[in-house]
Design a protein around this motif. Structure first.
Motif, PDB file in Angstrom:
ATOM      1  N   TRP A  55      58.525-109.292 -25.923  1.00  0.00           N
ATOM      2  CA  TRP A  55      58.066-109.209 -27.299  1.00  0.00           C
ATOM      3  C   TRP A  55      58.377-110.464 -28.114  1.00  0.00           C
ATOM      4  O   TRP A  55      57.742-110.711 -29.134  1.00  0.00           O
ATOM      5  CB  TRP A  55      58.705-108.005 -27.994  1.00  0.00           C
ATOM      6  CG  TRP A  55      58.120-106.695 -27.578  1.00  0.00           C
ATOM      7  CD1 TRP A  55      58.676-105.753 -26.768  1.00  0.00           C
ATOM      8  CD2 TRP A  55      56.840-106.178 -27.953  1.00  0.00           C
ATOM      9  NE1 TRP A  55      57.848-104.687 -26.607  1.00  0.00           N
ATOM     10  CE2 TRP A  55      56.707-104.918 -27.326  1.00  0.00           C
ATOM     11  CE3 TRP A  55      55.807-106.653 -28.748  1.00  0.00           C
ATOM     12  CZ2 TRP A  55      55.561-104.135 -27.487  1.00  0.00           C
ATOM     13  CZ3 TRP A  55      54.672-105.864 -28.914  1.00  0.00           C
ATOM     14  CH2 TRP A  55      54.559-104.619 -28.274  1.00  0.00           C
ATOM     15  N   LEU A  56      59.363-111.245 -27.716  1.00  0.00           N
ATOM     16  CA  LEU A  56      59.826-112.359 -28.538  1.00  0.00           C
ATOM     17  C   LEU A  56      59.798-113.673 -27.782  1.00  0.00           C
ATOM     18  O   LEU A  56      59.873-113.705 -26.550  1.00  0.00           O
ATOM     19  CB  LEU A  56      61.265-112.113 -29.018  1.00  0.00           C
ATOM     20  CG  LEU A  56      61.540-110.877 -29.870  1.00  0.00           C
ATOM     21  CD1 LEU A  56      63.011-110.839 -30.264  1.00  0.00           C
ATOM     22  CD2 LEU A  56      60.651-110.857 -31.112  1.00  0.00           C
TER      23      LEU A  56
ATOM     24  N   LEU B 253      49.885-112.005 -30.495  1.00  0.00           N
ATOM     25  CA  LEU B 253      50.395-111.432 -29.253  1.00  0.00           C
ATOM     26  C   LEU B 253      49.274-111.281 -28.225  1.00  0.00           C
ATOM     27  O   LEU B 253      48.132-110.976 -28.578  1.00  0.00           O
ATOM     28  CB  LEU B 253      50.982-110.048 -29.523  1.00  0.00           C
ATOM     29  CG  LEU B 253      52.391-109.973 -30.085  1.00  0.00           C
ATOM     30  CD1 LEU B 253      52.679-108.543 -30.544  1.00  0.00           C
ATOM     31  CD2 LEU B 253      53.430-110.390 -29.050  1.00  0.00           C
ATOM     32  N   PRO B 254      49.588-111.494 -26.958  1.00  0.00           N
ATOM     33  CA  PRO B 254      48.583-111.245 -25.922  1.00  0.00           C
ATOM     34  C   PRO B 254      48.326-109.749 -25.763  1.00  0.00           C
ATOM     35  O   PRO B 254      49.181-108.924 -26.056  1.00  0.00           O
ATOM     36  CB  PRO B 254      49.251-111.824 -24.664  1.00  0.00           C
ATOM     37  CG  PRO B 254      50.716-111.719 -24.929  1.00  0.00           C
ATOM     38  CD  PRO B 254      50.887-111.934 -26.401  1.00  0.00           C
TER      39      PRO B 254
ATOM     40  N   LEU C 180      49.573-102.451 -28.682  1.00  0.00           N
ATOM     41  CA  LEU C 180      50.773-101.611 -28.798  1.00  0.00           C
ATOM     42  C   LEU C 180      51.486-101.865 -30.125  1.00  0.00           C
ATOM     43  O   LEU C 180      51.906-100.932 -30.814  1.00  0.00           O
ATOM     44  CB  LEU C 180      51.731-101.892 -27.638  1.00  0.00           C
ATOM     45  CG  LEU C 180      51.342-101.388 -26.255  1.00  0.00           C
ATOM     46  CD1 LEU C 180      52.363-101.848 -25.222  1.00  0.00           C
ATOM     47  CD2 LEU C 180      51.265 -99.858 -26.263  1.00  0.00           C
ATOM     48  N   TRP C 181      51.632-103.149 -30.487  1.00  0.00           N
ATOM     49  CA  TRP C 181      52.355-103.476 -31.706  1.00  0.00           C
ATOM     50  C   TRP C 181      51.586-103.016 -32.947  1.00  0.00           C
ATOM     51  O   TRP C 181      52.180-102.498 -33.897  1.00  0.00           O
ATOM     52  CB  TRP C 181      52.636-104.974 -31.777  1.00  0.00           C
ATOM     53  CG  TRP C 181      53.190-105.405 -33.105  1.00  0.00           C
ATOM     54  CD1 TRP C 181      52.715-106.364 -33.922  1.00  0.00           C
ATOM     55  CD2 TRP C 181      54.348-104.858 -33.764  1.00  0.00           C
ATOM     56  NE1 TRP C 181      53.474-106.463 -35.051  1.00  0.00           N
ATOM     57  CE2 TRP C 181      54.493-105.537 -34.981  1.00  0.00           C
ATOM     58  CE3 TRP C 181      55.248-103.853 -33.439  1.00  0.00           C
ATOM     59  CZ2 TRP C 181      55.516-105.259 -35.880  1.00  0.00           C
ATOM     60  CZ3 TRP C 181      56.272-103.562 -34.330  1.00  0.00           C
ATOM     61  CH2 TRP C 181      56.411-104.261 -35.531  1.00  0.00           C
ATOM     62  N   GLN C 182      50.287-103.167 -32.938  1.00  0.00           N
ATOM     63  CA  GLN C 182      49.495-102.715 -34.081  1.00  0.00           C
ATOM     64  C   GLN C 182      49.660-101.210 -34.292  1.00  0.00           C
ATOM     65  O   GLN C 182      49.803-100.745 -35.429  1.00  0.00           O
ATOM     66  CB  GLN C 182      48.025-103.070 -33.881  1.00  0.00           C
ATOM     67  CG  GLN C 182      47.748-104.568 -34.012  1.00  0.00           C
ATOM     68  CD  GLN C 182      46.331-104.938 -33.613  1.00  0.00           C
ATOM     69  OE1 GLN C 182      45.603-104.126 -33.026  1.00  0.00           O
ATOM     70  NE2 GLN C 182      45.923-106.173 -33.923  1.00  0.00           N
TER      71      GLN C 182
ATOM     72  N   ARG D  23      61.141-115.314 -32.865  1.00  0.00           N
ATOM     73  CA  ARG D  23      59.916-114.907 -33.538  1.00  0.00           C
ATOM     74  C   ARG D  23      59.111-114.027 -32.590  1.00  0.00           C
ATOM     75  O   ARG D  23      59.384-113.964 -31.383  1.00  0.00           O
ATOM     76  CB  ARG D  23      59.088-116.123 -33.964  1.00  0.00           C
ATOM     77  CG  ARG D  23      58.610-117.000 -32.820  1.00  0.00           C
ATOM     78  CD  ARG D  23      57.851-118.217 -33.328  1.00  0.00           C
ATOM     79  NE  ARG D  23      57.483-119.137 -32.250  1.00  0.00           N
ATOM     80  CZ  ARG D  23      56.394-119.029 -31.499  1.00  0.00           C
ATOM     81  NH1 ARG D  23      55.560-118.020 -31.685  1.00  0.00           N
ATOM     82  NH2 ARG D  23      56.139-119.908 -30.548  1.00  0.00           N
ATOM     83  N   LEU D  24      58.106-113.365 -33.160  1.00  0.00           N
ATOM     84  CA  LEU D  24      57.197-112.579 -32.333  1.00  0.00           C
ATOM     85  C   LEU D  24      56.499-113.518 -31.353  1.00  0.00           C
ATOM     86  O   LEU D  24      56.071-114.616 -31.725  1.00  0.00           O
ATOM     87  CB  LEU D  24      56.179-111.874 -33.225  1.00  0.00           C
ATOM     88  CG  LEU D  24      55.525-110.599 -32.680  1.00  0.00           C
ATOM     89  CD1 LEU D  24      56.565-109.518 -32.459  1.00  0.00           C
ATOM     90  CD2 LEU D  24      54.461-110.109 -33.645  1.00  0.00           C
TER      91      LEU D  24
END
Length: 331
Positions: free
Chosen positions: A74-75, A93-94, A100-102, A87-88
């Motif tokens: 994730w980071l 993000l790929p 998933l993050w959204q 940071r992210l």
């Protein structure tokens, strides 16, 4: 079957590989603290100290969460001097992490806790940007670790011991293995180390064998082999809870103090860990402020000051207090 996947024999199918990669990523999102952390790291690149401040977490907890998020993809992290900024990962993000993050971020919704996180983050970022103190704003939460790497841990306590008057005679009552005595010996005229346990006293003697101003006595604190009014300062550190009658030890400490001398007591605040009676021979489950005041009714001491000590996030035991007593001048 060999033609189904464009790879050598024995390789995993693409879907199986993606699924295995997603398992730790999904697991990392199962903790609300890590979700709050990702939410901030989407907005700003932060050090572990800044994250700990923004989320009001112990630095050790923030570090543990960061490791989990790093290990699960994730980071990303980069180094600036001695600080590590997180940071992210790879904005944006790929896939499939982005989806998933959204979903996870939407699930957080709105709350007072998240609003407080945002306010603290704004304060952290404002502090970082101010002036020449920006360095300490970025690594402030990590400064203890940096300082320890450079200089070790012992210097602060040793330096503070220099506040002692070099003419003092100090009694370390219940000295254990000599921790306090070793800090004080270099700053005062004489240290008297007393303990009833021979094994403890031998360890203290071994530790302080090169120190010429420490006297050792094997004795109970309720009956000290010391002259009346012979000591400027006495310490009783994490000992009284082991004694059947702490008042007797306090009375003896008062007896050996010179007029206007000082007694410092560190012990546990009241707690309910009854198992300590069996596994560590505790006779008392901490002491209240009223008990401290009550001790002064039976000996020539006044309670000058008492307060709880700040809890160590890594400590497993009950809370502690420090109390300072002064001997009445004409008592």
């Amino acid at each position: 079957m060999d033609q189904l996947w464009p790879c050598h024999r024995g390789c995993d199918p693409p879907m199986e590989h993606d699924r295995n990669a997603l398992i730790p990523a999904l697991s990392a999102l199962a903790d609300s603290g890590r979700l709050r952390m990702l939410r901030l790291l989407e907005r700003a690149e932060l050090s572990v100290g800044e994250i700990a401040s923004a989320l009001q977490l112990p630095q050790s907890t923030a570090s543990r969460h960061l490791k989990t998020l790093m290990d699960s993809g994730w980071l990303s992290r980069r180094s600036v001097g001695t600080a590590h900024l997180h940071r992210l990962a790879d904005d944006p993000l790929p896939e499939p992490l982005r989806g998933l993050w959204q979903s996870a971020r939407a699930g957080l919704g709105h709350s007072t806790q998240l609003e407080d996180d945002d306010r603290r983050l704004s304060s952290v970022l404002a502090e970082r940007a101010r002036n020449a103190e920006a360095f300490f704003g970025r690594v402030g939460g990590e400064w203890d670790q940096i300082r320890t790497q450079l200089f070790g841990r012992a210097f602060t306590a040793e330096a503070l011991a220099a506040l002692a008057d070099p003419s003092w005679t100090v009694a370390d009552l219940g000295c254990g293995t000599g921790d306090a005595a070793s800090l004080l010996a270099a700053s005062v005229k004489k240290v008297i180390a007393v303990d009833r346990e021979p094994a403890m006293l031998r360890a203290a003697q071994k530790r302080l064998e090169d120190t010429g101003n420490v006297d050792f006595h094997a004795a109970d604190l309720e009956s000290l082999p010391l002259e009346t009014a012979s000591v400027d300062v006495a310490f009783i550190l994490l000992v009284l809870h082991h004694l059947e009658d702490p008042q007797k030890a306090v009375n003896e400490a008062a007896r050996i103090l010179k007029p206007e001398g000082t007694l410092v007591v560190v012990d546990m605040t009241p707690h309910e860990r009854k198992e300590y009676r069996e596994i560590m021979a505790h006779r008392h489950l901490g002491f209240s402020a009223d008990q401290l005041k009550d001790w002064t009714k039976h000996c020539p001491l006044d309670l000058a000051h008492s307060r709880p000590l700040r809890p160590d996030p890594n400590a497993a035991g009950p809370g502690l207090f420090v109390a300072r007593f002064s001997r009445r001048e004409n008592a």
